[in-house]
Each structure stands twice: as C-alpha cells, then as structure tokens.
Design a protein around this motif. Sequence first.
Motif, PDB file in Angstrom:
ATOM      1  N   GLN A  73       2.500   6.704  15.581  1.00 18.58           N
ATOM      2  CA  GLN A  73       2.878   7.881  14.798  1.00 18.58           C
ATOM      3  C   GLN A  73       1.727   8.863  14.666  1.00 18.58           C
ATOM      4  OE1 GLN A  73       4.381   7.716  10.866  1.00 18.58           O
ATOM      5  NE2 GLN A  73       6.290   6.777  11.483  1.00 18.58           N
ATOM      6  N   ILE A  78       6.505   9.370   3.365  1.00 20.67           N
ATOM      7  CA  ILE A  78       7.881   8.913   3.589  1.00 20.67           C
ATOM      8  C   ILE A  78       7.916   7.420   3.900  1.00 20.67           C
ATOM      9  CG2 ILE A  78       9.875   9.131   5.154  1.00 20.67           C
ATOM     10  CD1 ILE A  78       8.970  12.025   5.665  1.00 20.67           C
ATOM     11  N   ASP A  79       6.891   6.956   4.620  1.00 22.20           N
ATOM     12  CA  ASP A  79       6.986   5.632   5.234  1.00 22.20           C
ATOM     13  C   ASP A  79       6.797   4.455   4.277  1.00 22.20           C
ATOM     14  OD1 ASP A  79       7.307   6.999   7.609  1.00 22.20           O
ATOM     15  OD2 ASP A  79       5.169   7.001   8.027  1.00 22.20           O
ATOM     16  N   SER A  80       5.735   4.505   3.476  1.00 19.01           N
ATOM     17  CA  SER A  80       5.433   3.301   2.702  1.00 19.01           C
ATOM     18  C   SER A  80       6.535   2.917   1.694  1.00 19.01           C
ATOM     19  CB  SER A  80       4.051   3.376   2.047  1.00 19.01           C
ATOM     20  OG  SER A  80       3.777   4.645   1.544  1.00 19.01           O
ATOM     21  N   GLN A 108      -2.671   4.883  14.009  1.00 20.23           N
ATOM     22  CA  GLN A 108      -1.640   3.866  14.226  1.00 20.23           C
ATOM     23  C   GLN A 108      -1.464   3.501  15.698  1.00 20.23           C
ATOM     24  OE1 GLN A 108       1.833   4.893  11.905  1.00 20.23           O
ATOM     25  NE2 GLN A 108       0.603   5.219  10.082  1.00 20.23           N
ATOM     26  N   GLY A 134       3.078   0.955   5.401  1.00 25.35           N
ATOM     27  CA  GLY A 134       4.109   1.778   6.050  1.00 25.35           C
ATOM     28  C   GLY A 134       3.724   2.165   7.457  1.00 25.35           C
ATOM     29  N   SER A 138       1.498   5.098  -0.422  1.00 32.39           N
ATOM     30  CA  SER A 138       0.966   6.467  -0.442  1.00 32.39           C
ATOM     31  C   SER A 138       2.083   7.339  -0.991  1.00 32.39           C
ATOM     32  CB  SER A 138       0.597   6.888   0.973  1.00 32.39           C
ATOM     33  OG  SER A 138       1.761   7.048   1.736  1.00 32.39           O
ATOM     34  N   ARG A 166      -9.423   3.058   5.818  1.00 31.20           N
ATOM     35  CA  ARG A 166      -8.295   2.110   5.803  1.00 31.20           C
ATOM     36  C   ARG A 166      -8.774   0.674   5.596  1.00 31.20           C
ATOM     37  NH1 ARG A 166      -4.881   5.282   5.257  1.00 31.20           N
ATOM     38  NH2 ARG A 166      -3.678   6.383   6.830  1.00 31.20           N
ATOM     39  N   PHE A 207      -4.239   4.427  -3.848  1.00 34.85           N
ATOM     40  CA  PHE A 207      -5.616   4.903  -3.943  1.00 34.85           C
ATOM     41  C   PHE A 207      -5.623   6.412  -4.113  1.00 34.85           C
ATOM     42  CE2 PHE A 207      -5.653   1.015  -1.451  1.00 34.85           C
ATOM     43  CZ  PHE A 207      -6.583   0.271  -2.156  1.00 34.85           C
ATOM     44  N   LEU A 230       0.867  -1.181   0.000  1.00 32.68           N
ATOM     45  CA  LEU A 230       0.000   0.000   0.000  1.00 32.68           C
ATOM     46  C   LEU A 230       0.897   1.221   0.000  1.00 32.68           C
ATOM     47  CD1 LEU A 230      -1.884  -2.334   1.294  1.00 32.68           C
ATOM     48  CD2 LEU A 230      -3.376  -0.376   1.696  1.00 32.68           C
TER      49      LEU A 230
HETATM   50  P1  ATP Z   1       3.159   7.222   4.665  1.00 32.04           P
HETATM   51  O1  ATP Z   1       4.311   8.119   4.901  1.00 32.04           O
HETATM   52  O2  ATP Z   1       3.564   5.911   4.054  1.00 32.04           O
HETATM   53  O3  ATP Z   1       2.017   7.887   3.949  1.00 32.04           O
HETATM   54  P2  ATP Z   1       1.966   7.847   7.154  1.00 32.04           P
HETATM   55  O4  ATP Z   1       2.819   7.894   8.353  1.00 32.04           O
HETATM   56  O5  ATP Z   1       1.594   9.137   6.488  1.00 32.04           O
HETATM   57  O6  ATP Z   1       2.614   6.841   6.101  1.00 32.04           O
HETATM   58  P3  ATP Z   1      -0.784   7.130   7.065  1.00 32.04           P
HETATM   59  O7  ATP Z   1      -1.054   8.248   6.130  1.00 32.04           O
HETATM   60  O8  ATP Z   1      -1.615   6.959   8.264  1.00 32.04           O
HETATM   61  O9  ATP Z   1       0.694   7.087   7.602  1.00 32.04           O
HETATM   62  O10 ATP Z   1      -0.844   5.789   6.231  1.00 32.04           O
HETATM   63  C1  ATP Z   1      -0.514   4.555   6.786  1.00 32.04           C
HETATM   64  C2  ATP Z   1      -0.277   3.564   5.670  1.00 32.04           C
HETATM   65  O11 ATP Z   1      -1.479   3.355   4.915  1.00 32.04           O
HETATM   66  C3  ATP Z   1       0.724   4.061   4.659  1.00 32.04           C
HETATM   67  O12 ATP Z   1       2.040   3.814   5.076  1.00 32.04           O
HETATM   68  C4  ATP Z   1       0.347   3.238   3.441  1.00 32.04           C
HETATM   69  O13 ATP Z   1       0.861   1.926   3.537  1.00 32.04           O
HETATM   70  C5  ATP Z   1      -1.162   3.187   3.556  1.00 32.04           C
HETATM   71  N1  ATP Z   1      -1.770   4.289   2.778  1.00 32.04           N
HETATM   72  C6  ATP Z   1      -2.132   5.514   3.211  1.00 32.04           C
HETATM   73  N2  ATP Z   1      -2.653   6.245   2.214  1.00 32.04           N
HETATM   74  C7  ATP Z   1      -2.638   5.484   1.104  1.00 32.04           C
HETATM   75  C8  ATP Z   1      -3.044   5.667  -0.267  1.00 32.04           C
HETATM   76  N3  ATP Z   1      -3.559   6.792  -0.700  1.00 32.04           N
HETATM   77  N4  ATP Z   1      -2.855   4.620  -1.124  1.00 32.04           N
HETATM   78  C9  ATP Z   1      -2.311   3.459  -0.695  1.00 32.04           C
HETATM   79  N5  ATP Z   1      -1.911   3.236   0.573  1.00 32.04           N
HETATM   80  C10 ATP Z   1      -2.062   4.232   1.467  1.00 32.04           C
END
Ligand code: ATP
Length: 395
Positions: A287, A184-186, A291, A282, A181, A260, A205, A179
């Motif tokens: 955080q 930074i994390d994913s 989460q 991610g 986004s 989610r 998405f 997944l």
């Molecule tokens: P990231 O830096 O990866 O966006 P985050 O710390 O901002 O992580 P969230 O925005 O809560 O955390 O998202 C948690 C996780 O949900 C993301 O790491 C990713 O794996 C998934 N995710 C969030 N938004 C999307 C998206 N638009 N499409 C696909 N996966 C998503």
Amino acid sequence: MKVVVIRYGEIGLKGKNRSFFERMLKKQIQRVLKPDEEVHHDFGRFYVYTQEPLDAAARLKEVFGVVTLSPGASVELDMREIEEAAATVLASALAEDPSIRTFKVEARRSNKVFPHTSPEISQRLGAFLLGRFPSMRVDVHDPHITVGVEVRQSALVFGQVIPGPGGLPVGSAGRAGLLLSGGIDSPVAGYLAMKRGVMLDCIHFHTFPYTSERSVDKVRRLCIELSKWGDLSLHLFSLTEVVEAIKQSCPDKLTITIMRRFMLRIAEAFCRQGRGLALVTGESLGQVASQTLESLYCIEHAVSVPVLRPLIGFDKTEIVAMARRMGTYELSVEPFDDCCSLFVPRNPSTQPRLEQVICAEDALDVQGLVDAALGTRESWSYYRRGQGVESTRWQ
Ligand code: ATP
Ligand code: MG
C-alpha cells in the motif's frame, strides 16, 4: 411472547469447548440487550425475550458468533396458538410489503411430545393461512415469504431468517493489542480480529504538540464505533520523544521504519504487562512505502510477540467497503494530523536492510525511550450497554 431466535453454527461444533463458547456468546448477547430484555439458552439456540423483536434483532446483528436470527413469537404447544402467531407474522409482513402474494410454511418438530409431525403442521398451517388471507397462494419453490415454525419446548413462529455477522464471540480467543491510527485500515483490522474472538486493547501513539488534540479525539470516536462490536480499552502514548530522537540521530530514509519499530516495542512491552498475546496492525502489502515485505521484516524484527495483519489479503477497495459496512469509514476519512504524515521523509526507503536499521538505532537509547513512552500512558475503557456506549478513564 415476542422473541428473537438466535442460531450459532461454528461454535456449536467445538466439542468439549462448546459450553465455554456458549457462555462467552451469552455474555456478548447480554451486552447489547436493554434492561427489560432477557436471554435464555435451550438446545443449541439462544432466545431473547423482548417487546421489540425487530429493534433487538438489529442490535443482535452486531454480536460475533451469531450466524442467523429470526424475530418472531414464542407460543404454547397448541395448534390454534401457532396458527394465530403465523397469521400475525404474515399480516405484519404484508403491512410492510403489500406486494407479497405467495408463501410457504416450513415446520420443524424437535419436540416429539407434540402430536403433529412436521409435514402435518405445514399442511394445517398452510390451509389455515389460505383461509385467513384469500389473496395469497402457496408456492413451495420460490415463495415471497417463508413462515418458519420450530416446535421445541414452546413453538417458535417467525417470518424471516436474518444473517448475523458470524465469527466467534469476542473474548473467546484471548486478548491482543491493536495499533490504532486514525486511518481507514486499522479499525477494520481490529474488527476482523474481534470477529475471530479477540478482545482488544487499542494502542494509539500521538506526538503532542506536533499533532493536535483533535487527532486523539478522532481515535476516541473510532473506539466508540469499534466498541459496538466488543468492549475494549484505549491506551494513548506519547511518541514525541522517540520521533525527535530519531529525527536527530538517524538517517532520514529510515525514519518510518525505526518509528514503527518503536511503536511495536512500546505496544509489546505494554501488552506483556497485561494478558495480551499478540499485536494487530492495519498493514497490508504494497500500500505504502512502509508496507513492502522488506519493511515488514525489519519492523517485526523489533519484537517477539506475533504480529497479526488481518488485512494482508485484501485490496484497498475491499477494505474501504468493510469500513463502510462496519461504520468507521466516515470517521476515518475526516482530516487529521497523523504523526507519520508529519514526519515522513521525502523518499522513505522501500527496501530497508535490517543491519542498516540496527546500526542506525545504535545512536539511540532504545530501552530508555521505550520506558519513557510507557510512562506517558492515558487509558480509557469503552463498554456497550444496550444501544449506547459508556466510557471511563482509569489512568
Ligand atoms: P491506517 O489506515 O490504519 O492508518 P495506513 O494504510 O495509513 O493504515 P500506515 O500509516 O503506514 O498505514 O500505518 C500502518 C499501521 O501502523 C496502521 O494500520 C496501524 O496499525 C499502525 N499505526 C500507524 N500509525 C499509528 C499511530 N499513530 N498509533 C498507533 N498505530 C499506528
Ligand atoms: Mg496511517
């Protein structure tokens, strides 16, 4: 002949799986080679024959499964040839760093046909190099440079042992959906999954028209960067209908949790169509509101595939450091309009209760929304060839 010697550890130990892993590693090595470069395998090592060992070594540092590598030369089993190759190694090290004053020779003979023992080779070579480079001294304890010699089918002579990324060759552990986004994390989670041999189908998405083409473009560029480490595909799905339905029918504070859950459901359904056996996210712990352990519990309950969270043990500063090292940080911090930041309520629940969430979802046609989202898919593949990445759209 110029060569890069590649050593691999972990995968060499895997008993009868060994040849499978070696085949996978060879494939991963091949994808970073240029057309005029060749890879050979021989007794627990790979050799890449190339005109530019330093350049090839830089690319091979991006192949999971590589433990160390050494740019150098491969010469005939002949002491004179070995001496000249060692002199070349020392001369080019000196050209790069004129402050080098001390060296030692480390020789290993695994081909007993060669008449000299390892200590003999080291001694002869040491004496030869002292004669050729009068300003140098031997220091066996803390030398500025170690000239390595390995006597095998041919003799390999090299001046440095560069650490590789370790891990397992991409593809050797199967497939999973990441997944992805634009944050930074994913991407870092994807990198860590690839490091353990997982081949990724990235899933993103978007919420057109609420979010712009720019945010999807950013995800595409992240895929290009990630595909440096392993070939992958990207699949875009529209979450707009889902988000609108949630906004309309569910309590505000559960928006994120339910959104989610839909992301996971759609990703799971898509992965089941292929050979994906897990989902990777991610997420870390603590955080953001979504989460907490309570949240992760509620979110994960929506699916039955394993959800892998490689970042669970890392602080944000550690994740940022990894993102910088792997090259996605600069891209990730570019501003973008994430669907989550657009629809995030003022006070999301940090401790959602599963019964409440399930009850709230009763107001939605869950299966219908998942099926509709699956129908919005657009897919791309990203392949690395040598230095560059190629992409093709296939749906
Ligand atoms: P990231 O830096 O990866 O966006 P985050 O710390 O901002 O992580 P969230 O925005 O809560 O955390 O998202 C948690 C996780 O949900 C993301 O790491 C990713 O794996 C998934 N995710 C969030 N938004 C999307 C998206 N638009 N499409 C696909 N996966 C998503
Ligand atoms: Mg995010």
